[in-house]
Design an enzyme around this catalytic site. Structure first.
Site, PDB file in Angstrom:
ATOM      1  N   GLU B 199       1.030  -1.346   0.153  1.00  0.00           N
ATOM      2  CA  GLU B 199       0.124   0.211   0.285  1.00  0.00           C
ATOM      3  C   GLU B 199       0.623   1.209  -0.473  1.00  0.00           C
ATOM      4  OE1 GLU B 199      -3.741  -0.420   2.745  1.00  0.00           O
ATOM      5  OE2 GLU B 199      -2.198  -1.118   3.414  1.00  0.00           O
ATOM      6  N   HIS B 223      -5.288 -12.342   4.277  1.00  0.00           N
ATOM      7  CA  HIS B 223      -5.551 -12.392   2.479  1.00  0.00           C
ATOM      8  C   HIS B 223      -4.257 -12.742   2.191  1.00  0.00           C
ATOM      9  CE1 HIS B 223      -8.237  -8.888   3.181  1.00  0.00           C
ATOM     10  NE2 HIS B 223      -7.775  -8.345   3.187  1.00  0.00           N
TER      11      HIS B 223
END
Lengths: 373, 469
Positions: B199, B223
């Site tokens: 990110e 995830h």
């Protein structure tokens, strides 16, 4: 297609690139490398044009980093990034992003460039002007496999050559070196034709043209003979004369486009040796992305040694091309007489071997570049 | 909310679909509708259409109250019953529980107490839970116990929005619907696998949630381990929920942690720096973060899977905030050719073959291989073949939430991790977190870079390097 973004971030530029690709209907990425051009506003147009032409051979993402100097102190404190995203027909074959950096962000250009690099693909940084003295340590240079500078554009090219030699890191390269590729291949081919021993070499060209020094250093490094650098009015390199055991070999280019190759005992031959455009040079530079070992060893031979070794063998006239003849002589007086005795010893021991061996050794690495040109 | 609207717009919601909001805020039905309206207008994928909105707004209600307020839950109950009559929802309810972990038991108990979770006569009650599913194995087991006391295990849907992404579902299609990949999808050909979720943002205003949790619990546990399971699992007998879950559980159960956790895991914290042309502060300088915090904002781990297919193939998982750019991808990196007839200079620029699945953004697949550079000399360089979703399928793909909410309504649990998977994931992560707790501190890395130098060293020890995603 062109998308203008003002006061933006690298994340938004990335989005605009994807959007742009989708809009023109070619969302797949076939680009093979990222070319980062670091320049000022003045040289940006020419550099981008050259990169655009080169992109026909090497589809690439071109990032142009322009550091803007703000006029007022107030502007200097504010930091802003403007971007112009070009995809499709406006960007040659590939994508172009022109990044204009104002204020503090100009010192952190690497933070803008890093997110915009293509995944995995090699990165080449090119400084058309004002290249840092140690490209590998520059924050942008550190991102790249290959760092292209151009000593030709610098104020004191010959002095810069020594600096480049000191700072050399595998991956560094110089467009002044690329410029002499056709000369190198022609000379290597000429020496392949004649079985001889080279005794001395003269490289003649205009002043402040580092290509002449580089060619001279390459010959000196490879042939291990005295090389003299002499001056002419140009344009560029004008002649290379080899004094060999079988007579003279000369490659003479007076007008910057057509050269004559004359070998003693053979008819003169015309050779096209045009001075090439920057786009062609960049295209050639991008063809191979591994470190250029031949350049490294030529560069490391040293500009100073060039003139020192030329002195005893050449005529008593002073060598005007020498940038710091006095300094070179005082710092390193020992090799002065050595090259002659060395060359003599070598020829006594192995006859014609040294020269031919050097030439044929040279030919192997040359072939790749030469034939592709 | 935009996902619900998009579903309605595509005609996928049943008529009479109703939406009830429950929160502490002092809102009337209209305020709630207005809030949803704005969210839909700003974020919906499909164009805004008034008639669709009118259909949705018919069934929109809001109930104000706190989680321990019995009256409020009674009101919620009566609202639902009223909707049943007015809208004909047929007694089927799904509770989307987007509540802080500590309020979880209270809410679940309240639902039970007021009879909201009782299934009767062919109607269903489902619970949708968002991450985090606990913060370690123990808390996850407790959470599961609390939920399963009230809802049937097969009626509990844990939303991992990554699994709703087209590209993630496509991993299964790529592997099991084609013949050309599966034969090389094993230790004989694969050198290693890198799974990255990066990110570019920091923690933003989520200091309260993030501090003490960290990137490994926040991202790797759910995830990345799910992505790994999908990449590494064997072919399921069929494409139904049980068969898929069985294979995922098998592969998660076969994960082996490296012996020396210090050598094969790295954690970091972002330090002040420049990210994408903006000056940003470090993690420890963020509002509400203790300056001595040991929370990781970057985590990289090396895992191995002990089975016949993957023995000896390391899986490198990494995630982090404030990295170079926002990207999630799975790279399967293949071994070099066992013999090269070309000389060294010809292949100097040739890397390893790779298949890269780009999960987001710019969804697609890249295959990287060597090709001869045009010219008289033999010179081989990496090129890539690119498949982009936007090109081959011009219809925009549904958002992950859209897909997942629809699946909840249909009761299709293919794309939802089960209790067992969650617990197995914690079993993998817990020892690492424990090790981190006892040893050292997170390494600092400059914002906008690709993580701490220690992570590069970790791969360098194995003679590998991280890709630049």
């Amino acid at each position: 297609m062109k998308i203008d973004l003002t006061d933006t971030t690298a994340g938004k530029v990335n989005k605009a690139l994807v959007q742009g690709r989708r809009a023109i209907g070619t969302p797949a990425v076939g680009m093979v490398l990222t070319l980062v051009i670091v320049t000022d506003e003045e040289n940006a147009y020419d550099a981008l044009k050259a990169a655009g032409d080169a992109s026909h051979e090497h589809p690439s993402r071109t990032l142009v980093v322009i550091k803007r100097v703000s006029r007022s102190p107030r502007d200097r404190t504010a930091s802003r990034l403007d971007a112009e995203v070009r995809v499709g027909a406006d960007a040659g074959s590939g994508e172009t992003v022109i990044l204009r950096l104002y204020g503090e962000v100009a010192d952190h250009a690497d933070s803008v460039v890093l997110p915009l690099l293509l995944p995995d693909a090699p990165v080449v940084v090119w400084w058309p002007v004002n290249a840092p003295l140690d490209p590998a340590k520059d924050p942008l240079g550190a991102l790249a496999q290959r760092r292209v500078t151009d000593t030709y554009s610098s104020e004191q090219p010959v002095r810069e050559l020594s600096a480049r030699a000191d700072a050399y890191t595998p991956g560094d390269t110089d467009l002044s070196w690329t410029r002499i590729t056709p000369w190198r291949s022609m000379l290597a081919a000429a020496l392949d034709q004649v079985v001889c021993e080279v005794k001395a070499v003269e490289v003649e060209g205009e002043e402040f043209n580092p290509s002449c020094e580089l060619l001279a250093m390459w010959l000196a490094d490879r042939l291990d003979v005295p090389v003299k650098r002499s001056l002419s009015a140009g344009p560029g390199l004008t002649a290379v004369r080899l004094d060999t055991s079988e007579g003279a070999i000369a490659l003479d280019r007076a007008d910057g486009s057509l050269a004559t190759l004359s070998i003693d005992g053979q008819p003169d031959r015309a050779v096209a040796l045009k001075r090439r455009e920057t786009a062609e040079l960049i295209a050639e530079e991008l063809r191979r992305l591994d470190p250029d070992d031949t350049y490294a060893s030529a560069l490391r031979f040293g500009v100073e040694r060039l003139n020192a070794s030329a002195a005893p063998a050449s005529a008593p006239e002073p060598v005007p091309a020498a940038p710091e003849p006095a300094a070179a002589a005082t710092t390193d007086p020992s090799p002065k007489g050595e090259p002659v005795t060395h060359a003599a010893a070598a020829s006594a021991a192995a006859g014609e071997a040294p020269a031919t061996e050097a030439a044929s050794q040279e030919r192997a690495p040359l072939k790749k570049r030469a034939k592709a040109t | 909310m935009p996902a619900v609207y998009d579903l309605a717009n595509r005609g996928l919601l049943p008529p009479g679909f109703s939406l009830v909001g429950f929160a502490r805020r002092e809102w009337a039905h209209e305020d709630f509708a207005a809030e949803v309206h704005d969210a839909v207008k700003d974020h919906a994928r499909t164009p805004f259409r008034e008639e669709v909105w009118q259909q949705l707004i018919q069934g929109m209600r809001f109930v104000q109250g706190t989680f321990d307020d019995d009256d409020a839950f009674e009101r919620l109950r009566s609202t639902i019953e009223e909707l049943d009559k007015a809208q004909g929802t047929g007694g089927n309810f799904a509770f989307y529980l987007s509540v802080p972990p500590r309020s979880f038991p209270v809410v679940i108990q309240q639902l039970k107490k007021h009879g909201l979770a009782d299934q009767s006569g062919g109607s269903w009650r489902r619970a949708v839970i968002e991450k985090p599913f606990g913060h370690d194995l123990k808390s996850a087991e407790e959470l599961n116990k609390v939920v399963h006391e009230v809802f049937e295990p097969d009626q509990v849907f844990r939303i991992d929005h990554y699994l709703g992404k087209e590209t993630v579902q496509n991993i299964l299609a790529l592997r099991f619907a084609n013949t050309m990949y599966e034969p090389i999808w094993n230790r004989s050909f694969v050198d290693h696998v890198q799974i990255t979720m990066a990110e570019d943002i920091g923690i933003g205003g989520r200091a309260g949630y993030y501090d003490g949790i960290g990137s490994a619990r926040d991202v790797i546990q759910n995830h990345l381990l799910q992505l790994m399971a999908l990449t590494a699992m064997e072919e399921p007998a069929s494409f139904d929920a049980d068969a898929l879950a069985a294979e995922k559980e098998k592969v998660l159960g076969a994960v082996r942690l490296p012996k020396d956790l210090g050598e094969s895991t790295v954690r970091g914290q972002y330090a002040a720096g420049w990210q994408g042309g903006e000056k940003v502060i470090g993690y420890l300088e963020e509002d509400g973060i203790d300056t001595r915090s040991k929370t990781d904002t970057y985590a990289a781990v090396k895992l191995e899977i002990d089975n016949r297919r993957w023995a000896g193939v390391p899986f490198y998982l990494r995630t982090g905030k404030r990295l170079g750019r926002r990207v999630t991808e799975i790279a399967v990196v293949f071994q070099r050719a066992p013999h090269s007839p070309f000389d060294h200079t010809a292949t100097e620029e040739l890397g390893q073959n790779a298949i890269v699945i780009r999960v987001q953004p710019d969804e697609g697949i890249t295959v990287r291989f060597g090709s001869k550079v045009p010219g008289t000399s033999m010179e081989i360089r990496d090129v890539s073949m690119d498949f982009a979703y936007g090109e081959s399928f011009t219809e925009s793909s549904p958002e992950a939430y859209e897909r997942l909410i629809l699946d909840v309504l249909l009761g299709d649990s293919n794309l939802f991790p089960r209790t067992e998977e969650v617990e197995l994931s914690w079993k993998i992560l817990d020892p690492i977190e424990e090790h981190w707790d006892k040893h050292g501190r997170p390494a600092q890395y400059k914002s906008g870079t690709w993580g701490p130098a220690e992570a590069d060293e970790m791969l360098a020890r194995d003679g590998r390097s991280w890709r630049r995603p």
